[in-house]
Design a protein around this motif. Structure first.
Motif, PDB file in Angstrom:
ATOM      1  N   SER A 181       0.811  -1.222   0.000  1.00 46.41           N
ATOM      2  CA  SER A 181       0.000   0.000   0.000  1.00 46.41           C
ATOM      3  C   SER A 181       0.844   1.272   0.000  1.00 46.41           C
ATOM      4  O   SER A 181       0.296   2.375  -0.037  1.00 46.41           O
ATOM      5  N   ARG A 203      -7.829  -3.425  -3.694  1.00 49.38           N
ATOM      6  CA  ARG A 203      -7.781  -2.029  -3.251  1.00 49.38           C
ATOM      7  C   ARG A 203      -6.432  -1.688  -2.641  1.00 49.38           C
ATOM      8  O   ARG A 203      -5.938  -0.567  -2.792  1.00 49.38           O
ATOM      9  N   ALA A 262      -4.153  -1.044  -5.489  1.00 51.96           N
ATOM     10  CA  ALA A 262      -4.526   0.209  -6.145  1.00 51.96           C
ATOM     11  C   ALA A 262      -4.029   1.414  -5.349  1.00 51.96           C
ATOM     12  O   ALA A 262      -3.515   2.380  -5.922  1.00 51.96           O
ATOM     13  N   ILE A 263      -4.160   1.352  -4.035  1.00 51.94           N
ATOM     14  CA  ILE A 263      -3.707   2.466  -3.196  1.00 51.94           C
ATOM     15  C   ILE A 263      -2.196   2.618  -3.291  1.00 51.94           C
ATOM     16  O   ILE A 263      -1.665   3.735  -3.373  1.00 51.94           O
ATOM     17  N   ARG A 302      -2.400   6.510  -5.053  1.00 52.93           N
ATOM     18  CA  ARG A 302      -3.349   6.808  -3.978  1.00 52.93           C
ATOM     19  C   ARG A 302      -4.466   7.746  -4.435  1.00 52.93           C
ATOM     20  O   ARG A 302      -5.643   7.538  -4.117  1.00 52.93           O
ATOM     21  N   ALA A 357      -6.858   5.977  -6.740  1.00 57.43           N
ATOM     22  CA  ALA A 357      -7.703   5.071  -5.967  1.00 57.43           C
ATOM     23  C   ALA A 357      -8.827   5.833  -5.287  1.00 57.43           C
ATOM     24  O   ALA A 357      -9.971   5.375  -5.236  1.00 57.43           O
ATOM     25  N   ILE A 412     -12.487   4.368  -3.779  1.00 56.68           N
ATOM     26  CA  ILE A 412     -11.937   3.615  -2.649  1.00 56.68           C
ATOM     27  C   ILE A 412     -11.785   4.549  -1.452  1.00 56.68           C
ATOM     28  O   ILE A 412     -11.262   5.658  -1.579  1.00 56.68           O
ATOM     29  N   VAL A 443      -9.747   5.469   0.961  1.00 59.19           N
ATOM     30  CA  VAL A 443      -8.317   5.264   1.180  1.00 59.19           C
ATOM     31  C   VAL A 443      -7.964   5.338   2.658  1.00 59.19           C
ATOM     32  O   VAL A 443      -7.211   4.497   3.171  1.00 59.19           O
ATOM     33  N   GLN A 450      -8.050   5.773 -14.475  1.00 56.02           N
ATOM     34  CA  GLN A 450      -7.860   5.621 -13.041  1.00 56.02           C
ATOM     35  C   GLN A 450      -8.689   4.492 -12.488  1.00 56.02           C
ATOM     36  O   GLN A 450      -8.290   3.802 -11.563  1.00 56.02           O
ATOM     37  N   GLU A 451      -9.858   4.295 -13.047  1.00 55.61           N
ATOM     38  CA  GLU A 451     -10.687   3.189 -12.554  1.00 55.61           C
ATOM     39  C   GLU A 451     -10.098   1.860 -12.984  1.00 55.61           C
ATOM     40  O   GLU A 451     -10.271   0.873 -12.306  1.00 55.61           O
TER      41      GLU A 451
END
Length: 366
Positions: free
Chosen positions: A86, A215, A218-219, A223, A226, A231, A233, A365-366
């Protein structure tokens, strides 16, 4: 049609004009290639052990010793993998382990366990680990304190609290049922090894088969993207550190069962061993990529290396130097095979964003 034939943006030209990666780079930059490299490194260490101390090294009993030694650090490393993927870091896991072991071995807790069930000791140790992890997560995610500083503060505070609660003494665990349960062999294999295996499998499933794992990646990768993708975060970051605390609590239970005691000195420098295993296993320190399988191999590499040094009566100083060299090589390989690809991908994405506008940006981004 006009959009499809649009002239390439400068960033896209730069991305498309770059030379293709060599076959060797392509192989070892993939997940399978990285794991293959770890397997080869482990086999090389095993070969050294066989050549230098064949009778003592190459037997089933010594293999179990290696796995047993790897189990506690291995459990901590699973939680650390999620945090580093992360984009974070947790320097407090060793101190949290010590605190959980001390609280779990307090006289009051042992009295409750004896009058009810030994599972109370485990629940208390796990609760301490999760609680410390949640504090880390809240301070980092909502207090916006750098993970390095927040977990460093927890490292100092947790170990200090452990010293106060234990009154600078070693607290002996007297619950025979708990000790018997934590020293049992299942199918001839130590219970600690089984716990490590279960935590590793659970971590693999959580990372690769759940939205929580996706997730997390992704973060670590981006960040802000996400967050724009929906998300939560901050909330997710908080639970990541709670997960790291949970694995520290599990490790505390394992250490309690094996040493029969809780002390503030437990887990000293375990955080460094865990981070080293995760990095050698291929998890990027900048976040966005990592595997549980790689972490397991990283733990086994260091445990086997330590065993080889012990079998050959070599000094711990030389062992530390060798570990340092391995870590440096692992980081250099990360930069060589991974960071370059990430930069290329980001350059390509910027070109697409410039050519496609806001809508394309959201979709990317998605």
């Amino acid at each position: 049609m006009s959009e499809q034939t649009q002239t390439l943006a400068p960033e896209q030209k730069a991305a498309t004009s770059q030379k293709p990666a060599s076959p060797l780079t392509s192989v070892f930059s993939g997940a399978a290639g990285r794991n293959l490299g770890l397997v080869l490194a482990l086999l090389a260490i095993v070969a050294v052990g066989m050549l230098t101390a064949f009778d003592n090294f190459f037997n089933f009993g010594n293999a179990l010793v290696i796995l047993r030694q790897a189990s506690i650090i291995g459990v901590i490393s699973i939680g650390m993998t999620f945090v580093i993927i992360s984009g974070g870091i947790d320097l407090s896991v060793g101190a949290v382990l010590a605190l959980a072991s001390v609280v779990g071995s307090l006289a009051a807790i042992q009295d409750v366990a004896k009058s009810s069930h030994w599972i109370v000791t485990i629940v208390v140790a796990l609760a301490v680990g999760v609680g410390a992890g949640l504090i880390n997560g809240v301070v980092i995610a909502y207090g916006k304190v750098a993970a390095f500083m927040a977990t460093l503060a927890m490292l100092v505070g947790a170990r200090g609290l452990a010293e106060v609660l234990a009154n600078n003494r070693t607290l002996v665990v007297s619950d025979r049922d708990f000790l018997r349960a934590m020293n049992v062999d299942l199918l001839g294999v130590d219970i600690l090894i089984w716990i490590f295996a279960l935590v590793a499998v659970g971590g693999w499933l959580l990372l690769n088969r759940t939205t929580f794992g996706r997730r997390t990646v992704a973060i670590g990768g981006n960040r802000e993207a996400a967050r724009l993708a929906g998300i939560k975060v901050k909330q997710h970051t908080m639970w990541l550190y709670a997960l790291s605390g949970l694995t520290a609590g599990i490790a505390a239970v394992m250490l309690l069962g094996r040493t029969n005691a809780g002390t503030s000195t437990h887990g000293n420098l375990y955080e460094l061993d865990a981070i080293a295993a995760v990095v050698v296993g291929g998890t990027l320190l900048i976040g966005g990529r990592g595997t549980i399988t790689g972490t397991v191999f990283g733990v086994l590499i260091f445990a086997t290396l330590s065993n080889v040094f012990v079998q050959n009566n070599m000094s711990s100083s030389l062992q530390a130097i060798t570990k340092g060299v391995i870590i440096v090589i692992a980081v250099l390989l990360q930069q060589r095979f991974a960071v370059g690809r990430i930069k290329k991908r980001r350059t390509s994405q910027r070109g697409v964003l410039d050519a496609g506008g806001v809508n394309s940006s959201v979709q990317t981004q998605e």
